[in-house]
Design a protein around this motif. Structure first.
Motif, mmCIF file in Angstrom:
data_model
loop_
_atom_site.group_PDB
_atom_site.id
_atom_site.type_symbol
_atom_site.label_atom_id
_atom_site.label_comp_id
_atom_site.label_asym_id
_atom_site.label_seq_id
_atom_site.Cartn_x
_atom_site.Cartn_y
_atom_site.Cartn_z
ATOM 1 N N GLU A 1 0.816 -1.207 0.000
ATOM 2 C CA GLU A 1 0.000 0.000 0.000
ATOM 3 C C GLU A 1 0.854 1.262 0.000
ATOM 4 O OE1 GLU A 1 -3.128 0.325 2.901
ATOM 5 O OE2 GLU A 1 -3.135 -1.838 3.122
ATOM 6 N N LEU A 2 0.344 2.270 -0.642
ATOM 7 C CA LEU A 2 0.911 3.607 -0.583
ATOM 8 C C LEU A 2 -0.129 4.490 0.083
ATOM 9 C CD1 LEU A 2 2.361 3.900 -4.186
ATOM 10 C CD2 LEU A 2 3.618 3.487 -2.085
ATOM 11 N N PRO A 3 -0.057 4.680 1.428
ATOM 12 C CA PRO A 3 -1.101 5.446 2.104
ATOM 13 C C PRO A 3 -1.073 6.930 1.758
ATOM 14 C CG PRO A 3 0.632 4.926 3.637
ATOM 15 C CD PRO A 3 0.954 4.205 2.360
ATOM 16 N N MET A 4 0.083 7.406 1.268
ATOM 17 C CA MET A 4 0.151 8.821 0.914
ATOM 18 C C MET A 4 1.265 9.050 -0.090
ATOM 19 S SD MET A 4 0.732 12.094 3.319
ATOM 20 C CE MET A 4 1.727 13.401 2.710
ATOM 21 N N ARG A 5 0.998 9.997 -0.981
ATOM 22 C CA ARG A 5 2.050 10.511 -1.849
ATOM 23 C C ARG A 5 1.808 12.002 -2.020
ATOM 24 N NH1 ARG A 5 0.403 10.670 -7.501
ATOM 25 N NH2 ARG A 5 -1.670 9.760 -7.629
ATOM 26 N N VAL A 6 2.876 12.705 -2.321
ATOM 27 C CA VAL A 6 2.814 14.150 -2.528
ATOM 28 C C VAL A 6 3.370 14.428 -3.911
ATOM 29 C CG1 VAL A 6 3.598 16.414 -1.739
ATOM 30 C CG2 VAL A 6 3.129 14.615 -0.067
ATOM 31 N N THR A 7 2.603 15.133 -4.720
ATOM 32 C CA THR A 7 3.095 15.570 -6.016
ATOM 33 C C THR A 7 3.274 17.074 -5.982
ATOM 34 O OG1 THR A 7 0.837 15.708 -6.892
ATOM 35 C CG2 THR A 7 2.027 13.665 -7.286
ATOM 36 N N THR A 8 4.230 17.557 -6.753
ATOM 37 C CA THR A 8 4.565 18.974 -6.774
ATOM 38 C C THR A 8 4.450 19.503 -8.197
ATOM 39 O OG1 THR A 8 6.151 18.595 -4.992
ATOM 40 C CG2 THR A 8 6.340 20.660 -6.182
ATOM 41 N N ARG A 9 3.797 20.652 -8.309
ATOM 42 C CA ARG A 9 3.697 21.375 -9.587
ATOM 43 C C ARG A 9 4.122 22.806 -9.327
ATOM 44 N NH1 ARG A 9 -2.296 21.115 -10.668
ATOM 45 N NH2 ARG A 9 -2.400 20.895 -8.442
ATOM 46 N N ARG A 10 4.856 23.393 -10.266
ATOM 47 C CA ARG A 10 5.369 24.750 -10.063
ATOM 48 C C ARG A 10 5.059 25.654 -11.240
ATOM 49 N NH1 ARG A 10 10.808 24.101 -6.817
ATOM 50 N NH2 ARG A 10 10.513 21.991 -6.103
ATOM 51 N N SER A 11 4.872 26.910 -10.917
ATOM 52 C CA SER A 11 4.854 27.970 -11.917
ATOM 53 C C SER A 11 5.813 29.032 -11.393
ATOM 54 C CB SER A 11 3.444 28.529 -12.100
ATOM 55 O OG SER A 11 3.050 29.280 -10.976
ATOM 56 N N ALA A 12 5.911 30.152 -12.075
ATOM 57 C CA ALA A 12 6.849 31.191 -11.643
ATOM 58 C C ALA A 12 6.517 31.728 -10.251
ATOM 59 C CB ALA A 12 6.863 32.334 -12.652
ATOM 60 N N SER A 13 5.225 31.907 -9.959
ATOM 61 C CA SER A 13 4.857 32.543 -8.691
ATOM 62 C C SER A 13 4.160 31.620 -7.704
ATOM 63 C CB SER A 13 3.960 33.755 -8.957
ATOM 64 O OG SER A 13 2.760 33.337 -9.569
ATOM 65 N N ALA A 14 3.924 30.366 -8.081
ATOM 66 C CA ALA A 14 3.199 29.460 -7.182
ATOM 67 C C ALA A 14 3.733 28.043 -7.291
ATOM 68 C CB ALA A 14 1.708 29.464 -7.515
ATOM 69 N N VAL A 15 3.609 27.334 -6.185
ATOM 70 C CA VAL A 15 3.900 25.911 -6.184
ATOM 71 C C VAL A 15 2.709 25.219 -5.542
ATOM 72 C CG1 VAL A 15 5.144 25.917 -3.973
ATOM 73 C CG2 VAL A 15 5.595 24.123 -5.629
ATOM 74 N N VAL A 16 2.335 24.072 -6.090
ATOM 75 C CA VAL A 16 1.219 23.294 -5.577
ATOM 76 C C VAL A 16 1.766 21.979 -5.037
ATOM 77 C CG1 VAL A 16 -0.969 22.163 -6.115
ATOM 78 C CG2 VAL A 16 -0.346 24.289 -7.291
ATOM 79 N N LEU A 17 1.498 21.712 -3.769
ATOM 80 C CA LEU A 17 1.794 20.418 -3.163
ATOM 81 C C LEU A 17 0.465 19.689 -3.048
ATOM 82 C CD1 LEU A 17 4.219 21.405 -0.244
ATOM 83 C CD2 LEU A 17 4.813 20.486 -2.492
ATOM 84 N N ALA A 18 0.306 18.621 -3.794
ATOM 85 C CA ALA A 18 -0.957 17.881 -3.787
ATOM 86 C C ALA A 18 -0.800 16.630 -2.928
ATOM 87 C CB ALA A 18 -1.363 17.505 -5.205
ATOM 88 N N VAL A 19 -1.684 16.488 -1.960
ATOM 89 C CA VAL A 19 -1.681 15.343 -1.051
ATOM 90 C C VAL A 19 -2.639 14.299 -1.606
ATOM 91 C CG1 VAL A 19 -2.205 14.568 1.290
ATOM 92 C CG2 VAL A 19 -1.200 16.837 0.919
ATOM 93 N N HIS A 20 -2.137 13.089 -1.765
ATOM 94 C CA HIS A 20 -2.946 11.962 -2.241
ATOM 95 C C HIS A 20 -2.934 10.903 -1.149
ATOM 96 C CE1 HIS A 20 -2.624 13.500 -6.415
ATOM 97 N NE2 HIS A 20 -1.471 13.935 -5.973
ATOM 98 N N GLY A 21 -4.077 10.668 -0.504
ATOM 99 C CA GLY A 21 -4.152 9.636 0.525
ATOM 100 C C GLY A 21 -4.252 10.196 1.922
ATOM 101 N N GLU A 22 -3.699 9.467 2.872
ATOM 102 C CA GLU A 22 -3.857 9.743 4.298
ATOM 103 C C GLU A 22 -2.745 10.635 4.839
ATOM 104 O OE1 GLU A 22 -4.059 5.903 6.155
ATOM 105 O OE2 GLU A 22 -5.791 5.321 4.960
ATOM 106 N N LEU A 23 -3.143 11.720 5.483
ATOM 107 C CA LEU A 23 -2.215 12.643 6.132
ATOM 108 C C LEU A 23 -2.358 12.434 7.636
ATOM 109 C CD1 LEU A 23 -0.225 14.995 5.944
ATOM 110 C CD2 LEU A 23 -2.182 16.544 5.775
ATOM 111 N N ASP A 24 -1.417 11.681 8.203
ATOM 112 C CA ASP A 24 -1.559 11.312 9.611
ATOM 113 C C ASP A 24 -0.203 11.186 10.298
ATOM 114 O OD1 ASP A 24 -0.534 8.827 8.794
ATOM 115 O OD2 ASP A 24 -2.469 7.836 8.839
ATOM 116 N N LEU A 25 -0.199 10.602 11.482
ATOM 117 C CA LEU A 25 1.000 10.438 12.289
ATOM 118 C C LEU A 25 2.123 9.767 11.508
ATOM 119 C CD1 LEU A 25 2.465 10.485 15.045
ATOM 120 C CD2 LEU A 25 1.386 8.287 15.529
#
Length: 140
Positions: free
Chosen positions: A11-35
């Motif tokens: 299982e992969l309970p969580m992954r984080v993907t990153t997307r960037r532009s000149a003035s913004a970055v997006v961190l997308a959380v996929h799954g469970e954000l926990d301890l």
């Protein structure tokens, strides 16, 4: 993209993907954000903030694919907001839904963070052009 595997499982309970532009970055959380997974998100944010990026103004955390969050996950979001603010970035949450949306409201964190229903809403309100996700190939 950062992945976390649970030892002894596939299982992969969580992954984080990153997307960037000149003035913004997006961190997308996929799954469970926990301890067990929150460090993956904070490590990704810290690595991003450690790089000098003078034009970067916005750190956007996309929660639209997040399936669970406990107090450690909320703490991680607060830490990320504090570190981003110290670097001069506005932290925005997008896509919080269901239980996560209620948790943000009941804890008052919806007043601490700038929150939008979707990345498109944030894009319009903040005057940004956010990086798009690459098309996914769903063929077997």
């Amino acid at each position: 993209m950062s992945l976390l595997r649970v030892p002894g499982t596939r299982e992969l309970p969580m992954r984080v993907t990153t997307r960037r532009s000149a003035s913004a970055v997006v961190l997308a959380v996929h799954g469970e954000l926990d301890l067990h997974t929150h460090r993956l998100l904070t490590d990704e944010a810290e690595a991003l903030l450690a790089q000098p990026q003078p034009q970067l103004r916005h750190l956007i955390v996309d929660l639209s694919q997040q399936t669970f969050c406990d107090s450690s996950g909320l703490g991680a979001l607060i830490v990320i907001r504090q570190r981003a603010a110290a670097a001069g970035l506005l932290t925005t949450l997008v896509g919080a839904h269901g239980v996560m949306e209620r948790i943000l409201h009941r804890t008052g964190l919806d007043y601490v963070f700038v929150c939008y229903q979707s990345a498109a809403d944030a894009e319009r309100a903040l005057g940004l052009t956010l990086p798009r996700l690459p098309a996914q190939d769903n063929t077997p």
